[in-house]
Design an enzyme around this catalytic site. Structure first.
Site, mmCIF file in Angstrom:
data_model
loop_
_atom_site.group_PDB
_atom_site.id
_atom_site.type_symbol
_atom_site.label_atom_id
_atom_site.label_comp_id
_atom_site.label_asym_id
_atom_site.label_seq_id
_atom_site.Cartn_x
_atom_site.Cartn_y
_atom_site.Cartn_z
ATOM 1 N N GLU A 17 -2.008 0.503 7.951
ATOM 2 C CA GLU A 17 -0.926 -0.702 7.561
ATOM 3 C C GLU A 17 0.219 0.209 6.981
ATOM 4 O OE1 GLU A 17 -3.010 -3.411 5.043
ATOM 5 O OE2 GLU A 17 -0.723 -4.202 4.750
ATOM 6 N N HIS A 50 2.858 -6.701 4.772
ATOM 7 C CA HIS A 50 1.619 -6.020 5.049
ATOM 8 C C HIS A 50 0.918 -6.869 5.947
ATOM 9 C CE1 HIS A 50 -0.012 -5.439 0.874
ATOM 10 N NE2 HIS A 50 1.044 -6.020 0.400
ATOM 11 N N GLU A 101 1.823 -11.489 5.745
ATOM 12 C CA GLU A 101 0.801 -11.096 7.213
ATOM 13 C C GLU A 101 1.153 -10.956 7.858
ATOM 14 O OE1 GLU A 101 -1.941 -9.021 5.562
ATOM 15 O OE2 GLU A 101 -2.903 -10.007 3.753
ATOM 16 N N HIS A 108 0.976 -1.305 -0.266
ATOM 17 C CA HIS A 108 -0.034 -0.399 -0.011
ATOM 18 C C HIS A 108 1.055 1.821 0.015
ATOM 19 C CE1 HIS A 108 -2.984 -2.718 1.103
ATOM 20 N NE2 HIS A 108 -2.114 -3.456 1.390
HETATM 21 ZN ZN LIG Z 1 -2.234 -5.249 2.935
#
Ligand SMILES: [Zn+2]
Length: 301
Positions: free
Chosen positions: A131, A186, A264, A91
């Site tokens: 995030e 992430h 993640e 992102h």
């Molecule tokens: Zn993400």
């Protein structure tokens, strides 16, 4: 065994589709002899991935303490000399205010799949940590550790106030650098009560532009998973299996032509885990584990 057979069938079908319809152009007759060799190569890769799934090699069981090389060589310096590693902090801080740029569809797989250029990512319930910011912070720490060990690090973004890049561009950055490994960082945003833990996602051959990277990507995922477990980070209790997860819907992984995984690191929507993700000590622990996992992969495969 049933799973492995299903996987082989699915993988072969996926590749066949991609070779006949991926570019929209017919396969040139002069390439026919190469097709046979490629088919054999794909089958070998798929057998290795299937074997790995059955626990014969880099399996998805949790590691024993003896399974990994010694972890006390970080002082040796230069352990990663000459290695190129791509780090992708997922992102970007400016994505939310530029929907028209990040919502446009880009190529995301070998069979014509498309995905939005990028997404905004999640945040903690109290909104104090996005995030995008978390991802970049862990990525910067990881980059410093890898550079200290002699690696050349290629980042897909270095600030948190920009927009994008798109997922296909992020993959291209690692591909163009011919990275020995690519890792995308992430954190998840799962609303299920009690959902927490890390998840290392590796690509399925079904949508990969280079299916021969499926096996090394699984080995990379396993090394990173083992290092995170070794650092005391809990595997996800709501997704994947023992901290590993194979997916065919992530453009960044599908378009990679180098070994690639997406991690993640935890679930930001779990208040308990969010508190950990906000802690500099815990983030350093995460970055250290990622560095160790990468090093084990680059040293030992
Ligand atoms: Zn993400």
């Amino acid at each position: 065994v049933v799973l492995a057979l299903l996987f082989l069938g699915g993988g072969a079908a996926g590749w066949a589709l991609s070779s006949s319809s991926g570019s929209g152009a017919p396969v040139a007759r002069s390439q026919a002899p190469d097709r046979g060799r490629l088919d054999a190569r794909i089958r070998r890769v798929e057998r290795r991935v299937a074997a790995a799934r059955e626990g014969k090699s880099s399996d998805d069981r949790l590691p024993s303490n003896q399974a990994e090389p010694s972890a006390d060589r970080s002082h040796s310096g230069g352990a990663l000399a000459g290695k190129v590693i791509s780090i992708d902090p997922g992102h970007n801080g400016g994505n939310a205010t530029h929907p028209e740029e990040i919502d446009r569809l880009v190529p995301a797989g070998a069979n014509g799949a498309t995905k939005p250029c990028n997404t905004t990512g999640t945040e903690t319930n109290d909104g104090t940590l996005t995030e995008a910011e978390f991802n970049l912070d862990v990525a910067d720490d990881l980059a410093a550790r890898l550079r200290a060990a002699g690696a050349k690090v290629v980042m897909t973004r270095t600030t948190n106030d920009g927009v994008g890049p798109c997922v296909n561009e992020r993959a291209e950055i690692a591909n163009h650098a011919d990275a020995a490994a690519a890792i995308s960082i992430h954190a998840d945003g799962n609303e299920t009560a009690g959902a927490h833990g890390f998840d290392v996602i590796h690509p399925s051959t079904a949508e990969m532009v280079d299916p021969s990277d499926a096996a090394p990507s699984l080995r990379l995922a396993t090394r990173v998973r083992n290092a995170l477990v070794g650092a005391g980070v809990p595997p996800a209790n709501y997704v994947g299996r023992n901290g590993l997860d194979e997916r065919d819907d992530l453009g960044g992984l599908n378009l990679s032509t180098v070994p690639a995984v997406l991690v993640e690191m935890g679930n930001m929507r779990s208040a308990e885990e969010a508190a950990k993700l906000e802690s500099p000590t815990y983030r350093a622990q995460l970055a250290g584990a990622l560095a160790l996992g990468l090093r084990h992969f680059l040293e030992s495969g």
